[in-house]
Design a protein around this motif. Structure first.
Motif, PDB file in Angstrom:
ATOM      1  N   ALA A   1       0.811  -1.222   0.000  1.00  0.00           N
ATOM      2  CA  ALA A   1       0.000   0.000   0.000  1.00  0.00           C
ATOM      3  C   ALA A   1       0.845   1.273   0.000  1.00  0.00           C
ATOM      4  CB  ALA A   1      -0.941  -0.001   1.205  1.00  0.00           C
ATOM      5  N   LEU A   2       2.166   1.138  -0.049  1.00  0.00           N
ATOM      6  CA  LEU A   2       3.013   2.336  -0.069  1.00  0.00           C
ATOM      7  C   LEU A   2       2.846   3.070  -1.394  1.00  0.00           C
ATOM      8  CD1 LEU A   2       6.323   0.955   1.479  1.00  0.00           C
ATOM      9  CD2 LEU A   2       4.687   2.504   2.570  1.00  0.00           C
ATOM     10  N   PRO A   3       2.572   4.372  -1.378  1.00  0.00           N
ATOM     11  CA  PRO A   3       2.422   5.123  -2.629  1.00  0.00           C
ATOM     12  C   PRO A   3       3.755   5.305  -3.342  1.00  0.00           C
ATOM     13  CG  PRO A   3       2.306   6.612  -0.751  1.00  0.00           C
ATOM     14  CD  PRO A   3       2.357   5.217  -0.190  1.00  0.00           C
ATOM     15  N   ALA A   4       3.721   5.260  -4.683  1.00  0.00           N
ATOM     16  CA  ALA A   4       4.950   5.469  -5.461  1.00  0.00           C
ATOM     17  C   ALA A   4       5.467   6.892  -5.287  1.00  0.00           C
ATOM     18  CB  ALA A   4       4.684   5.169  -6.934  1.00  0.00           C
ATOM     19  N   ARG A   5       4.539   7.857  -5.239  1.00  0.00           N
ATOM     20  CA  ARG A   5       4.905   9.261  -5.020  1.00  0.00           C
ATOM     21  C   ARG A   5       4.068   9.786  -3.854  1.00  0.00           C
ATOM     22  NH1 ARG A   5       4.933   8.498 -10.489  1.00  0.00           N
ATOM     23  NH2 ARG A   5       2.709   9.015 -10.661  1.00  0.00           N
TER      24      ARG A   5
ATOM     25  N   ARG B   1       2.590  -5.348  14.885  1.00  0.00           N
ATOM     26  CA  ARG B   1       1.705  -4.909  13.808  1.00  0.00           C
ATOM     27  C   ARG B   1       2.463  -3.974  12.877  1.00  0.00           C
ATOM     28  NH1 ARG B   1      -1.316  -4.384  18.446  1.00  0.00           N
ATOM     29  NH2 ARG B   1      -3.019  -5.904  18.689  1.00  0.00           N
ATOM     30  N   LEU B   2       2.272  -4.199  11.586  1.00  0.00           N
ATOM     31  CA  LEU B   2       2.860  -3.320  10.581  1.00  0.00           C
ATOM     32  C   LEU B   2       1.722  -2.732   9.751  1.00  0.00           C
ATOM     33  CD1 LEU B   2       4.809  -6.083  10.786  1.00  0.00           C
ATOM     34  CD2 LEU B   2       6.281  -4.611   9.429  1.00  0.00           C
ATOM     35  N   SER B   3       1.764  -1.430   9.518  1.00  0.00           N
ATOM     36  CA  SER B   3       0.673  -0.747   8.831  1.00  0.00           C
ATOM     37  C   SER B   3       1.195   0.217   7.786  1.00  0.00           C
ATOM     38  CB  SER B   3      -0.189   0.039   9.837  1.00  0.00           C
ATOM     39  OG  SER B   3      -0.613  -0.772  10.906  1.00  0.00           O
ATOM     40  N   SER B   4       0.377   0.408   6.735  1.00  0.00           N
ATOM     41  CA  SER B   4       0.667   1.409   5.715  1.00  0.00           C
ATOM     42  C   SER B   4      -0.653   1.975   5.216  1.00  0.00           C
ATOM     43  CB  SER B   4       1.472   0.805   4.562  1.00  0.00           C
ATOM     44  OG  SER B   4       0.751  -0.238   3.936  1.00  0.00           O
TER      45      SER B   4
ATOM     46  N   TYR C   1      -4.117   7.067   2.002  1.00  0.00           N
ATOM     47  CA  TYR C   1      -5.402   7.773   2.002  1.00  0.00           C
ATOM     48  C   TYR C   1      -6.461   7.069   1.153  1.00  0.00           C
ATOM     49  CZ  TYR C   1      -3.056  11.729   4.228  1.00  0.00           C
ATOM     50  OH  TYR C   1      -2.349  12.525   5.109  1.00  0.00           O
ATOM     51  N   GLU C   2      -6.082   6.085   0.358  1.00  0.00           N
ATOM     52  CA  GLU C   2      -7.051   5.321  -0.422  1.00  0.00           C
ATOM     53  C   GLU C   2      -7.034   3.850  -0.030  1.00  0.00           C
ATOM     54  OE1 GLU C   2      -6.559   5.918  -4.579  1.00  0.00           O
ATOM     55  OE2 GLU C   2      -7.265   7.987  -4.524  1.00  0.00           O
ATOM     56  N   VAL C   3      -5.820   3.274   0.042  1.00  0.00           N
ATOM     57  CA  VAL C   3      -5.660   1.861   0.384  1.00  0.00           C
ATOM     58  C   VAL C   3      -4.849   1.752   1.670  1.00  0.00           C
ATOM     59  CG1 VAL C   3      -4.741  -0.371  -0.358  1.00  0.00           C
ATOM     60  CG2 VAL C   3      -5.718   1.201  -2.051  1.00  0.00           C
ATOM     61  N   SER C   4      -5.317   0.922   2.585  1.00  0.00           N
ATOM     62  CA  SER C   4      -4.566   0.674   3.812  1.00  0.00           C
ATOM     63  C   SER C   4      -4.259  -0.809   3.918  1.00  0.00           C
ATOM     64  CB  SER C   4      -5.357   1.121   5.053  1.00  0.00           C
ATOM     65  OG  SER C   4      -6.396   0.203   5.359  1.00  0.00           O
TER      66      SER C   4
ATOM     67  N   SER D   1      11.199   4.089   6.998  1.00  0.00           N
ATOM     68  CA  SER D   1      11.046   3.998   5.550  1.00  0.00           C
ATOM     69  C   SER D   1      10.591   2.601   5.149  1.00  0.00           C
ATOM     70  CB  SER D   1      12.376   4.315   4.856  1.00  0.00           C
ATOM     71  OG  SER D   1      12.323   3.969   3.485  1.00  0.00           O
ATOM     72  N   GLY D   2       9.437   2.525   4.463  1.00  0.00           N
ATOM     73  CA  GLY D   2       8.890   1.225   4.098  1.00  0.00           C
ATOM     74  C   GLY D   2       9.693   0.511   3.048  1.00  0.00           C
ATOM     75  N   ARG D   3      10.093   1.200   2.000  1.00  0.00           N
ATOM     76  CA  ARG D   3      10.863   0.572   0.924  1.00  0.00           C
ATOM     77  C   ARG D   3      12.194   0.047   1.450  1.00  0.00           C
ATOM     78  NH1 ARG D   3       6.849  -0.131  -2.648  1.00  0.00           N
ATOM     79  NH2 ARG D   3       5.877   1.827  -3.271  1.00  0.00           N
ATOM     80  N   LEU D   4      12.862   0.853   2.281  1.00  0.00           N
ATOM     81  CA  LEU D   4      14.158   0.442   2.809  1.00  0.00           C
ATOM     82  C   LEU D   4      14.017  -0.774   3.723  1.00  0.00           C
ATOM     83  CD1 LEU D   4      17.167   0.898   3.028  1.00  0.00           C
ATOM     84  CD2 LEU D   4      16.740   2.607   4.830  1.00  0.00           C
ATOM     85  N   LEU D   5      13.002  -0.755   4.577  1.00  0.00           N
ATOM     86  CA  LEU D   5      12.800  -1.904   5.471  1.00  0.00           C
ATOM     87  C   LEU D   5      12.457  -3.154   4.675  1.00  0.00           C
ATOM     88  CD1 LEU D   5      12.675  -2.934   8.367  1.00  0.00           C
ATOM     89  CD2 LEU D   5      10.244  -2.299   8.412  1.00  0.00           C
ATOM     90  N   ALA D   6      11.700  -2.989   3.581  1.00  0.00           N
ATOM     91  CA  ALA D   6      11.357  -4.140   2.746  1.00  0.00           C
ATOM     92  C   ALA D   6      12.608  -4.728   2.103  1.00  0.00           C
ATOM     93  CB  ALA D   6      10.357  -3.723   1.672  1.00  0.00           C
ATOM     94  N   ASP D   7      13.476  -3.872   1.586  1.00  0.00           N
ATOM     95  CA  ASP D   7      14.716  -4.349   0.973  1.00  0.00           C
ATOM     96  C   ASP D   7      15.606  -5.045   2.000  1.00  0.00           C
ATOM     97  OD1 ASP D   7      13.981  -3.383  -1.488  1.00  0.00           O
ATOM     98  OD2 ASP D   7      15.089  -1.500  -1.302  1.00  0.00           O
ATOM     99  N   ILE D   8      15.673  -4.484   3.194  1.00  0.00           N
ATOM    100  CA  ILE D   8      16.524  -5.061   4.236  1.00  0.00           C
ATOM    101  C   ILE D   8      15.973  -6.409   4.705  1.00  0.00           C
ATOM    102  CG2 ILE D   8      17.277  -4.790   6.635  1.00  0.00           C
ATOM    103  CD1 ILE D   8      17.482  -1.768   6.093  1.00  0.00           C
ATOM    104  N   SER D   9      14.685  -6.463   4.997  1.00  0.00           N
ATOM    105  CA  SER D   9      14.108  -7.672   5.590  1.00  0.00           C
ATOM    106  C   SER D   9      14.205  -8.886   4.671  1.00  0.00           C
ATOM    107  CB  SER D   9      12.647  -7.420   5.986  1.00  0.00           C
ATOM    108  OG  SER D   9      11.873  -7.080   4.861  1.00  0.00           O
ATOM    109  N   LYS D  10      14.051  -8.677   3.357  1.00  0.00           N
ATOM    110  CA  LYS D  10      14.116  -9.831   2.458  1.00  0.00           C
ATOM    111  C   LYS D  10      15.550 -10.281   2.180  1.00  0.00           C
ATOM    112  CE  LYS D  10      13.853  -7.108  -1.839  1.00  0.00           C
ATOM    113  NZ  LYS D  10      12.999  -6.783  -3.006  1.00  0.00           N
TER     114      LYS D  10
END
Length: 376
Positions: free
Chosen positions: A20-24, A44-47, A50-53, A71-80
């Protein structure tokens, strides 16, 4: 905040929430994921954009409860990329450390108090088996438009009528409709919603693992929303605004001509013949008693033809289709045989699944395809 969580559980949870992280992001905090750890042993992890949660819960060993925004993108890259060992997450002032084995990452935090509150899950309308839901969404989603200038057609129309759940999608060139049985909370329920096809596809892929999916609709109020929940994962989405075209009327009342063909054989033949078809040029199908001949290319261009066995009922005919649209429809079938039904060569054809050569077709799924005009 201080906790320990299994690496795979963390990676899966971050990947789900990051959908659900927005590109911009319109504001910087929306690029972040909220991590909340409570003393009950839940992370719990949330994102939200304003349209999708999206929200997901995973078990964790929580030493100190708390919440943080990173930072969601950075945490995603790190966790995987972490090794298969337990992960320790600790906050220290304005920083968060992620430690796994001998590796350690330090991330800056963002002001979690500025993050918007996630919308509540709509009241449950019923439940649907996850695998059936995922299959239905995939079958219908292929026909949804990708053209954002026509937002209504980028959605999937969801119709609820008693224990029947129907999905429809069209991009003006094809129309897919799938009806499945579900368990409504109210047997007399009747509702309609337009859900973004991309959101619906992401949810179905992530939740359609066999467990029941709880489905909730909130329509008629100031905020119209749909929600899905299964296996500790939850997502909500605002509905697409607008009046969906009355597409059901496009399906013909009767079809005097139909052909039954081996699904895989036809798909393979279309792929081979389409190799010589230039962009936006069709594949021609000629139906005769006992055979279907496919042709592509003309004039001085490369040409190809191939024949497959077919059982024809009714008059012989020739018709042409966009090869990719035809493949999308055939690929959505889950039976060894495909029935192609026609009224006449200039009007839409209907694809439906069929199990036995002399048996009926399964009208719970229909894929209507506009023909391409054949020029002499």
């Amino acid at each position: 905040m201080k906790l320990r969580v299994e690496r795979d559980a963390l990676a899966d949870a971050v990947a789900w929430a990051a959908r659900a992280l927005p590109a911009r992001p319109p504001v910087p905090v929306l690029a972040g994921l909220v991590l909340e750890a409570d003393s009950a042993g839940i992370l719990r992890l949330s994102s939200f954009d304003y349209e999708v949660s999206a929200r997901v819960e995973v078990p964790a060993e929580v030493m100190d409860a708390g919440s943080v925004l990173v930072s969601g993108r950075l945490l995603a890259d790190i966790s995987k990329s972490l090794p298969g060992k337990p992960v320790d997450i600790t906050t220290d002032g304005s920083k968060v450390s992620v430690t796994c084995g001998s590796g350690r990452f330090t991330l800056l935090t963002m002001p979690v108090e500025e993050y918007p509150s996630l919308p509540s899950m709509p009241e449950a309308s019923g439940t649907v088996p996850g695998d059936a839901f995922a299959k239905a969404v995939a079958q219908v989603g292929v026909a949804a438009s990708r053209d954002e200038t026509l937002p209504i057609l980028t959605g999937v129309r969801v119709e609820v009528e008693g224990d029947q759940l129907t999905l429809l999608a069209t991009d003006r060139y094809r129309l897919a409709m799938r009806t499945i049985t579900w368990q409504p909370s109210d047997p007399a329920v009747s509702d309609v919603a337009l859900v973004r096809a991309r959101t619906l596809s992401d949810v179905a892929k992530a939740l359609g693992t066999g467990a029941d999916v709880t489905f909730g609709l909130s329509t008629g109020g100031s905020t119209e929303m749909v929600g899905f929940e299964a296996g500790g994962r939850r997502t909500t989405s605002l509905l697409v605004d607008g009046e969906y075209p009355k597409v059901r009327a496009l399906f013909p009342d009767s079809v005097p001509i139909h052909a039954v063909v081996d699904t895989q054989a036809l798909m393979d033949a279309v792929r081979r013949v389409a190799l010589v078809a230039e962009r936006n040029t069709p594949v021609h199908l000629s139906f005769t008693d006992g055979a279907l001949t496919l042709e592509a290319g003309q004039g001085e261009d490369a040409q190809a033809s191939e024949a497959v066995e077919a059982t024809l009922v009714g008059e012989e005919l020739s018709i042409a289709f966009n090869p990719q649209f035809l493949l999308d429809g055939l690929g959505a079938l889950d039976t060894p045989l495909a029935r192609l039904s026609f009224t006449e060569p200039r009007k839409p054809a209907v694809l439906s699944p069929q199990t036995e050569p002399d048996g009926p077709d399964d009208t719970s799924y229909r894929y209507l395809l506009m023909p391409v005009r054949i020029t002499s």
